[in-house]
Design a protein around this motif. Structure first.
Motif, PDB file in Angstrom:
ATOM      1  N   GLY A   9      43.950  52.312  36.976  1.00 28.16           N
ATOM      2  CA  GLY A   9      44.969  51.504  37.280  1.00 28.16           C
ATOM      3  C   GLY A   9      44.705  50.060  37.220  1.00 28.16           C
ATOM      4  N   TRP A  10      43.795  49.568  37.129  1.00 28.22           N
ATOM      5  CA  TRP A  10      43.523  48.084  37.076  1.00 28.22           C
ATOM      6  C   TRP A  10      43.550  47.459  35.895  1.00 28.22           C
ATOM      7  CZ3 TRP A  10      41.517  45.777  41.630  1.00 28.22           C
ATOM      8  CH2 TRP A  10      40.822  46.541  42.546  1.00 28.22           C
ATOM      9  N   THR A  11      44.203  46.003  36.153  1.00 26.04           N
ATOM     10  CA  THR A  11      44.329  45.173  34.929  1.00 26.04           C
ATOM     11  C   THR A  11      43.430  43.714  35.207  1.00 26.04           C
ATOM     12  OG1 THR A  11      46.191  43.759  36.096  1.00 26.04           O
ATOM     13  CG2 THR A  11      46.649  45.416  34.697  1.00 26.04           C
ATOM     14  N   PHE A  12      42.808  43.550  33.892  1.00 26.32           N
ATOM     15  CA  PHE A  12      41.586  42.655  33.852  1.00 26.32           C
ATOM     16  C   PHE A  12      42.097  41.350  33.095  1.00 26.32           C
ATOM     17  CE2 PHE A  12      38.113  41.230  31.048  1.00 26.32           C
ATOM     18  CZ  PHE A  12      37.150  40.650  32.230  1.00 26.32           C
ATOM     19  N   HIS A  13      41.820  40.171  33.745  1.00 25.30           N
ATOM     20  CA  HIS A  13      42.257  38.925  33.161  1.00 25.30           C
ATOM     21  C   HIS A  13      40.645  38.121  33.170  1.00 25.30           C
ATOM     22  CE1 HIS A  13      46.258  39.757  34.459  1.00 25.30           C
ATOM     23  NE2 HIS A  13      45.729  40.309  35.197  1.00 25.30           N
ATOM     24  N   ARG A  14      40.579  37.573  31.650  1.00 28.72           N
ATOM     25  CA  ARG A  14      39.438  36.719  31.739  1.00 28.72           C
ATOM     26  C   ARG A  14      39.994  35.030  31.899  1.00 28.72           C
ATOM     27  NH1 ARG A  14      35.159  38.844  29.220  1.00 28.72           N
ATOM     28  NH2 ARG A  14      35.497  40.781  28.118  1.00 28.72           N
ATOM     29  N   GLY A  15      39.389  34.523  33.025  1.00 28.77           N
ATOM     30  CA  GLY A  15      39.834  33.354  33.333  1.00 28.77           C
ATOM     31  C   GLY A  15      41.443  33.203  34.275  1.00 28.77           C
ATOM     32  N   ALA A  16      41.663  32.122  34.599  1.00 28.34           N
ATOM     33  CA  ALA A  16      42.845  32.062  34.981  1.00 28.34           C
ATOM     34  C   ALA A  16      44.072  32.316  34.416  1.00 28.34           C
ATOM     35  CB  ALA A  16      42.916  30.752  35.591  1.00 28.34           C
ATOM     36  N   ASP A  17      44.186  31.935  33.140  1.00 25.91           N
ATOM     37  CA  ASP A  17      45.417  32.402  32.180  1.00 25.91           C
ATOM     38  C   ASP A  17      45.100  33.371  31.097  1.00 25.91           C
ATOM     39  OD1 ASP A  17      46.685  30.373  33.909  1.00 25.91           O
ATOM     40  OD2 ASP A  17      45.904  28.848  32.533  1.00 25.91           O
ATOM     41  N   GLY A  18      44.075  34.108  31.215  1.00 25.91           N
ATOM     42  CA  GLY A  18      43.697  34.924  30.092  1.00 25.91           C
ATOM     43  C   GLY A  18      44.744  36.059  29.886  1.00 25.91           C
ATOM     44  N   PRO A  19      44.664  36.499  28.747  1.00 25.98           N
ATOM     45  CA  PRO A  19      45.494  37.828  28.619  1.00 25.98           C
ATOM     46  C   PRO A  19      45.024  38.879  29.388  1.00 25.98           C
ATOM     47  CG  PRO A  19      44.214  37.438  26.703  1.00 25.98           C
ATOM     48  CD  PRO A  19      44.129  36.085  27.580  1.00 25.98           C
ATOM     49  N   SER A  20      45.979  40.077  29.828  1.00 20.81           N
ATOM     50  CA  SER A  20      45.706  41.170  30.605  1.00 20.81           C
ATOM     51  C   SER A  20      45.334  42.261  29.629  1.00 20.81           C
ATOM     52  CB  SER A  20      46.448  41.629  31.931  1.00 20.81           C
ATOM     53  OG  SER A  20      47.818  41.958  31.108  1.00 20.81           O
ATOM     54  N   GLU A  21      44.639  43.016  30.445  1.00 18.35           N
ATOM     55  CA  GLU A  21      44.104  44.336  29.772  1.00 18.35           C
ATOM     56  C   GLU A  21      43.728  45.273  30.701  1.00 18.35           C
ATOM     57  OE1 GLU A  21      39.881  44.943  27.926  1.00 18.35           O
ATOM     58  OE2 GLU A  21      39.818  42.692  28.080  1.00 18.35           O
ATOM     59  N   SER A  22      44.332  46.714  30.443  1.00 14.24           N
ATOM     60  CA  SER A  22      43.789  47.787  31.409  1.00 14.24           C
ATOM     61  C   SER A  22      42.551  48.221  31.294  1.00 14.24           C
ATOM     62  CB  SER A  22      45.047  48.883  30.757  1.00 14.24           C
ATOM     63  OG  SER A  22      46.319  48.616  31.126  1.00 14.24           O
ATOM     64  N   VAL A  23      41.977  48.498  32.324  1.00 16.27           N
ATOM     65  CA  VAL A  23      40.509  48.610  32.664  1.00 16.27           C
ATOM     66  C   VAL A  23      40.427  49.974  33.547  1.00 16.27           C
ATOM     67  CG1 VAL A  23      39.482  46.802  31.626  1.00 16.27           C
ATOM     68  CG2 VAL A  23      39.604  46.957  34.314  1.00 16.27           C
ATOM     69  N   ARG A  24      39.420  50.812  33.412  1.00 16.47           N
ATOM     70  CA  ARG A  24      39.051  51.759  34.405  1.00 16.47           C
ATOM     71  C   ARG A  24      37.816  51.220  34.771  1.00 16.47           C
ATOM     72  NH1 ARG A  24      40.127  56.913  36.368  1.00 16.47           N
ATOM     73  NH2 ARG A  24      38.397  58.085  37.199  1.00 16.47           N
ATOM     74  N   LEU A  25      37.537  51.137  36.202  1.00 13.21           N
ATOM     75  CA  LEU A  25      36.261  50.824  36.622  1.00 13.21           C
ATOM     76  C   LEU A  25      35.077  51.986  36.417  1.00 13.21           C
ATOM     77  CD1 LEU A  25      37.207  48.722  39.968  1.00 13.21           C
ATOM     78  CD2 LEU A  25      36.849  47.924  37.367  1.00 13.21           C
ATOM     79  N   PRO A  26      33.930  51.720  36.309  1.00 14.62           N
ATOM     80  CA  PRO A  26      33.370  50.414  36.420  1.00 14.62           C
ATOM     81  C   PRO A  26      33.436  49.391  35.147  1.00 14.62           C
ATOM     82  CG  PRO A  26      31.693  52.265  35.994  1.00 14.62           C
ATOM     83  CD  PRO A  26      32.859  52.809  36.273  1.00 14.62           C
ATOM     84  N   HIS A  27      33.116  48.054  35.205  1.00 10.95           N
ATOM     85  CA  HIS A  27      33.662  47.338  34.113  1.00 10.95           C
ATOM     86  C   HIS A  27      32.801  46.139  34.170  1.00 10.95           C
ATOM     87  CE1 HIS A  27      35.959  43.934  32.340  1.00 10.95           C
ATOM     88  NE2 HIS A  27      36.138  44.848  31.341  1.00 10.95           N
ATOM     89  N   ASP A  28      31.996  45.880  33.148  1.00  8.77           N
ATOM     90  CA  ASP A  28      31.233  44.975  32.908  1.00  8.77           C
ATOM     91  C   ASP A  28      31.843  43.630  32.017  1.00  8.77           C
ATOM     92  OD1 ASP A  28      29.240  42.793  32.513  1.00  8.77           O
ATOM     93  OD2 ASP A  28      27.950  43.946  31.485  1.00  8.77           O
ATOM     94  N   ALA A  29      32.343  42.562  32.514  1.00 11.53           N
ATOM     95  CA  ALA A  29      32.952  41.711  31.815  1.00 11.53           C
ATOM     96  C   ALA A  29      32.134  40.790  31.047  1.00 11.53           C
ATOM     97  CB  ALA A  29      33.773  40.722  32.893  1.00 11.53           C
ATOM     98  N   MET A  30      30.916  40.603  31.188  1.00 15.00           N
ATOM     99  CA  MET A  30      29.991  39.820  30.570  1.00 15.00           C
ATOM    100  C   MET A  30      29.557  40.500  29.270  1.00 15.00           C
ATOM    101  SD  MET A  30      26.125  38.274  31.532  1.00 15.00           S
ATOM    102  CE  MET A  30      26.648  37.257  32.653  1.00 15.00           C
TER     103      MET A  30
END
Length: 817
Positions: A9-30
């Protein structure tokens, strides 16, 4: 206390204004960031950039929110994490390997709240290896009643056990600490359960909200790496005859003793540690900590002959430790790579004095009930440990750990060459104000010296200056940990007869000489090779380059891995595995590897951290060059046979470094190695050449169980018999349909400009690996692959519901109400 996964149920954003995407943790953004020569982590982190990220989700407080308290526990976040609830900061943590909790207090039942996790990992490099970014380990929702056994409030230590075998009685000392207030007299009940049946129980009154209970277990089944028997332990608080709270853990019964005369003993039996150092990343998945990936690493290492791992250089995840407990793998859990002296510009050195106690306490809380964890390392290659202040700090850390957990010894991993360099540098004041990249005495600096001067790192350990630089810090801990210092074992034991020694880090090619000392020098309890599993970052430490390609141990973009594992980043064994198995006598069958024939005629730029570039293959296309064949065996001689014709016998075994070398013209067909002892055959191994290779898919398991399970699917350019064409290369596009998604796709090539998060990737040495994650729904998962030149292939997996999808990890952690 009850715990439930809080990963969907998490949403993920890159940066302050980046678009959102749904993720299920665990999650590596790098791992999904674009790499470049200017990537902020540089060679340390595989040329990935840092970044700032936001994770958000909502939560509705349940009906009992006024009777019970709720909190979130984060197993680990890479980057400076701030947790906000409805816009207000409720907690933060800058230590990436420390578990931390954030209260969800003051929320009325039925109220929806917004949870946001702001992760700032822009300041890179923050480590000497790839770290990842974001919420890379799971998150748990915890519910605590008004009266409850405290978190880390159930502690179990085996005080007595039958010597070396099952069947006799065992005694466990159990301490229970309770949070809250109890108005009436209360009792604590403890039960040991096996196969659903209670095999032992005991109770004691609750005094001062704590109870110490001795439990006698008849016919005890002991835990060891060879027999990893586990018990379910239930502890309950009883008030006025009614159970008001219970908690459960899984643990094993075993005793650990160590001394300079008899070495390491588990359940009274001597143990030699056949160890591998491992970093925390999972290759194509980046730093994301999936239980299935951690278990796979432990399983493959054990199957290869290892019985121990050293965490390098940070505390292991819950999931990795679960696998060690369940499968049987001894653990040296390590606190940190840095104390006060920074090794990279943005590591934790500036926070160390403020945070090390919290980090150590969190590590021990996670480890204390785990039978797999035998010892703690208080640090790796700490240059300031050569100074009086550093030695005093080592004593302080050791004392703190022993105060929290007196059942396990401590060590510190010391590189004697680095210690000498640091001692001289501190004496001269050269490094006092220098930035990490300019310091003369760091782990990287010592590695570079070794790469330039060959075996200097190993030989330096026997110098008087090395002894002077290390003796005080070794006196501060229970076990002296030597990085690349095996040349000094005999001399150190003569000079310090009470010293216990473990090889905390070594080069794979030195294992024959090291193991001879492990088996013959009293008080030397084992060795940990660098490294058991290849890893992202520290680019070029191990892999060889050729001809005019850049050499050294710090290689440029597009390098991505260290290139020095017994297993590569996809989980395929390398030729190093053949050497370790020969030294340890894991198998009677010889191992065959061939120097890469597509690199023949090019000068290899070797590094000390990879003993051979040979490949386990006899499929080299239309090559007409001479093959250099390496045959690994513990037996006294080996014979090589090509297409039925003997190429002669060579001596092998301990006196010859466990390897025999042959040269022969390459002819496709069948290459057979036969091992002999005293002229009698003891085993044989065959390699074959591929014919008319096509794309094939091969899954390591046929089923996905739940949304956190993974399927590892090999994409192989192979013939109908399964022989992989080593020199075949192709680009493969993957499509996944059904209740699953593709989470990783790549190969083990040391250099690449491709991403591990795309749905298309090239093969390397005829292979690539796809990693597929379930969604939790039931149904068929169809994986389809299309290549440019080797056709198409597909396979079907079954997705089923996990047996306990929402349960917490129960290995040493509270998990039930």
């Amino acid at each position: 206390m009850s715990t439930t996964l809080f990963t969907d149920g998490w949403t993920f954003h890159r940066g302050a204004d980046g678009p959102s995407e749904s993720v299920r943790l665990p999650h590596d953004a790098m791992i999904g960031e674009p790499r470049s020569p200017d990537g902020g982590t540089g060679a340390h982190g595989g040329f990935f950039p840092g970044g700032r990220y936001r994770y958000r989700r909502s939560w509705v407080a349940p009906a009992d929110a006024e009777e019970a308290s709720y909190s979130l526990t984060f197993e680990g976040v890479q980057g400076h994490a701030r947790v906000l609830v409805d816009g207000a900061v409720r907690g933060e943590c800058a230590s990436p390997y420390r578990e931390f909790s954030v209260p969800l207090s003051g929320v009325l039942p039925g109220t929806a709240i917004d949870i946001e996790v702001d992760v700032d990992n822009t300041a890179v490099p923050a480590s000497r290896w790839y770290t990842g970014s974001g919420i890379y380990r799971p998150v748990w929702l915890e519910r605590v009643e008004r009266v409850a056994i405290a978190k880390d409030g159930l502690r179990i230590v085996a005080r007595a056990a039958p010597l070396g075998s099952d069947g006799g009685p065992a005694v466990a000392a159990v301490s229970v600490r309770v949070d809250g207030k109890v108005a009436e007299p209360a009792m604590v009940l403890v039960e040991f359960i096996q196969a659903g049946a209670v095999v032992a129980r005991s109770e004691a009154p609750l005094v001062g909200m704590a109870a110490d209970i001795e439990v006698r277990i008849p016919n005890a089944r002991l835990w060891s790496a060879e027999t990893p028997h586990l018990y379910d332990v239930r502890a309950a608080v009883i008030v006025a005859g009614q159970e008001v709270h219970e908690t459960r853990i899984r643990t094993g019964l075993r005793t650990v003793e160590v001394d300079a005369r008899r070495g390491l003993r588990v359940n009274g039996q001597q143990v030699l540690l056949r160890g591998a150092a491992v970093h925390h990343d999972n290759g194509l998945l980046g730093a994301a900590t999936f239980a299935a990936a951690e278990r796979r690493r432990v399983r493959l290492l054990k199957e290869a002959g290892y019985n121990a791992v050293r965490s390098a250089h940070n505390p292991l995840s819950r999931a990795f430790l679960d696998a060690c407990d369940e499968l049987g793998m001894y653990v040296m859990d390590e606190l940190t790579d840095v104390w006060l002296g920074a090794k990279t510009p943005h590591d934790g050195a500036s926070r160390f004095l403020e945070e090390w106690r919290d980090d150590a306490a969190a590590m021990i809380a996670n480890d204390r009930n785990r039978p797999s964890v035998l010892m703690y390392s208080i640090g790796n290659e700490i240059s300031e440990a050569t100074t009086p202040d550093g030695v005093a700090l080592a004593r302080e850390i050791h004392a703190y750990l022993i105060d929290l957990d007196a059942s396990r010894p401590t060590t510190i991993a010391v590189n004697p060459l680095l210690a000498m360099m640091a001692s001289r540098s501190h004496a001269s004041g050269r490094d006092a104000e220098a930035p990490p990249e300019r310091k003369a005495a760091t782990s990287t600096a010592a590695n570079i010296v070794t790469a330039k001067l060959g075996r200097m790192m190993v030989l330096a350990s026997s110098l008087p200056a090395a002894d002077k630089a290390t003796r005080d810090v070794f006196d501060a801990v229970d076990i002296a940990g030597y990085n690349y210092g095996y040349a000094n074992y005999r001399r150190a034991r003569r000079r310090y007869p009470d010293r216990i020694i473990v090889g905390t880090e070594s080069m794979s090619g030195d294992l024959p000489a090291i193991w001879k000392r492990v088996e013959s020098v009293p008080g030397v309890i084992g060795d940990f090779g660098w490294t058991g599993w290849d890893y992202l970052g520290e680019v070029g430490l191990g892999y060889w380059s050729y001809g005019d390609e850049p050499g050294g141990i710090v290689k440029p973009y597009p390098g991505v891995v260290a290139g020095c594992g017994t297993f590569d980043i996809t989980g395929a064994p390398t030729a190093v595995a053949l050497l370790t198995q020969a030294v340890w006598g894991v198998t009677a069958a010889p191992g065959i590897a061939v120097r890469p024939m597509d690199r023949s005629g090019k000068r290899p730029n070797r590094t000390p951290w990879l003993s051979t570039d040979a490949v386990v293959s006899w499929s080299w296309g239309d090559s007409v060059r001479t093959a250099q064949v390496e045959v690994y065996s513990r037996e006294d001689s080996v014979e090589l046979v090509l297409n039925g014709k003997s190429l002669g016998r060579r001596k092998a075994g301990p006196r010859h470094g466990y390897v025999a070398r042959f040269r022969t013209g390459y002819v496709p067909g069948e290459l057979v190695a036969i091992a002999y002892r005293g002229g009698v055959e003891t085993g044989r191994t065959t390699l074959r050449s591929a014919h008319e290779s096509r794309l094939h898919l091969r899954a390591e398991a046929a089923e996905l169980r739940g949304p956190d399970d993974l399927a590892f699917v090999w994409l192989e350019l192979a013939d109908e018999g399964g022989t992989v064409d080593t020199v075949a290369m192709d680009e493969v596009r993957l499509r996944v349909s059904g209740p699953a998604k593709l989470v990783g796709l790549g190969n083990a090539a040391p250099t690449t400009e491709e991403s591990f998060t795309d749905d298309v990737h090239s093969t390397h040495r005829g292979r690539a690996l796809a990693i597929v994650r379930g969604t939790g729904e039931v149904g068929e998962v169809v994986i389809s692959a299309m290549s440019a030149a080797h056709g198409e292939a597909s396979l079907t997996l079954r997705s089923a519901v996990a047996a306990a999808d929402a349960d917490a990890s129960t290995m040493g952690a509270t998990s039930a109400t």
